[in-house]
Design an enzyme around this catalytic site. Structure first.
Site, short mmCIF file in Angstrom:
data_model
loop_
_atom_site.label_atom_id
_atom_site.label_comp_id
_atom_site.label_asym_id
_atom_site.label_seq_id
_atom_site.Cartn_x
_atom_site.Cartn_y
_atom_site.Cartn_z
N SER A 102 27.61 0.19 4.00
CA SER A 102 27.09 -0.84 4.90
C SER A 102 27.93 -2.19 4.50
O SER A 102 28.20 -2.17 3.25
CB SER A 102 25.66 -1.03 4.87
OG SER A 102 25.14 -2.12 5.41
N TYR A 111 18.23 -2.53 -0.53
CA TYR A 111 19.31 -1.89 0.54
C TYR A 111 20.51 -2.42 -0.03
O TYR A 111 21.57 -1.55 -0.23
CB TYR A 111 18.87 -2.03 1.66
CG TYR A 111 19.74 -1.30 2.82
CD1 TYR A 111 19.59 -0.23 3.23
CD2 TYR A 111 20.82 -2.12 3.43
CE1 TYR A 111 20.19 0.60 3.82
CE2 TYR A 111 21.69 -1.46 4.35
CZ TYR A 111 21.65 0.04 4.68
OH TYR A 111 22.22 0.70 5.62
N LYS A 132 23.63 -0.21 -1.62
CA LYS A 132 24.99 0.33 -1.07
C LYS A 132 26.01 -0.15 -1.65
O LYS A 132 27.01 0.49 -1.80
CB LYS A 132 24.81 -0.48 0.49
CG LYS A 132 23.66 0.31 1.45
CD LYS A 132 24.14 1.88 1.66
CE LYS A 132 23.20 2.50 2.78
NZ LYS A 132 23.59 3.87 3.07
#
Length: 235
Positions: A143, A158, A162
């Protein structure tokens, strides 16, 4: 016949969103696709929507659960001769209502376990099947939130997961270069999925495009890179 007939690709989290679009694209390219999902029922329901012949297999695989990973490897080792492409797509985005100052260790653990440790462990487990393929490829769905200049304090677990997945991509690429296995990561952009929401500007097919490109057209000599829209971007 296509150049990819007789080649096998496994997609984790393949039952919806970007994962499902990746399965569609790989099937269209001629791959035999293994659609993996945490629930076998969900995997079967997704496979039914693909309206294809026997080129789709389904398997239950939860990337946060080693037992299901090992069971999937054991099952598939009896069914397929090699694995040409592994797409580590499955992931979670559980950061609603928290930031880096309030997030719990438990939530950090859960996200890292799925989004980072899951792809590492899945790659390790499928290595014997990947080694049997000429020029196998591992593709990690990362991402823009994992880029150093994309980190956001209010998307803490998150972003960190990533960022770590990008690091793991570099390390896996180095470790597997001698075996001829290319490992790269992609940023699909902001995509209309359960995770991305309805206001996202990109379709799942647009999000999946760079994965399909890495699996089919990209040079097998590329490794340890991060791509967006088929172009290398910085970590």
């Amino acid at each position: 016949m296509t150049p990819f007939s007789g080649k096998y690709a496994l997609v984790t989290g393949g039952n919806k969103g970007i994962g499902f679009a990746i399965c569609q694209g790989l099937l269209a390219a001629g791959f035999d696709v293994i659609l993996a999902a945490r629930s076998l029922d969900k995997a079967k329901a997704a496979a039914d929507k693909l309206h294809t012949n026997s080129k789709v297999r389904v398997v239950e695989l939860d990337v946060a659960d080693d037992q299901t990973i090992d069971q999937a490897v054991k099952h598939l080792s009896q069914e397929i001769p090699q694995l040409d492409v592994l797409v580590n797509n499955a992931g979670i985005y559980p950061d609603e209502g928290v930031n880096i100052l309030t997030i719990s260790r438990e939530l950090l653990n859960r996200t890292m376990n799925t989004n980072t440790f899951g792809p590492i462990r899945t790659s390790q487990a499928f290595l014997p099947l990947l080694e049997k393929a000429p020029q196998a490829r591992i593709i990690n769905v990362s991402s823009g939130y994992g880029q150093l200049d994309g980190l956001s304090f209010d998307v803490p677990s998150y972003c960190l997961s990533k960022l770590s997945l990008n690091g793991a991509t570099i390390m896996l690429a180095e470790a597997l270069q001698a075996k001829g296995i290319a490992v790269n990561a992609i940023d699909p952009g902001w995509v209309k999925t359960d995770m991305g929401g309805t206001s996202a500007p990109r379709s799942p097919q647009q999000g999946a495009d760079t994965v399909i490109w890495l699996a089919t057209e990209a040079s097998p000599n590329l490794g340890g890179k991060l791509f967006r829209d088929r172009r290398e971007i910085s970590y």
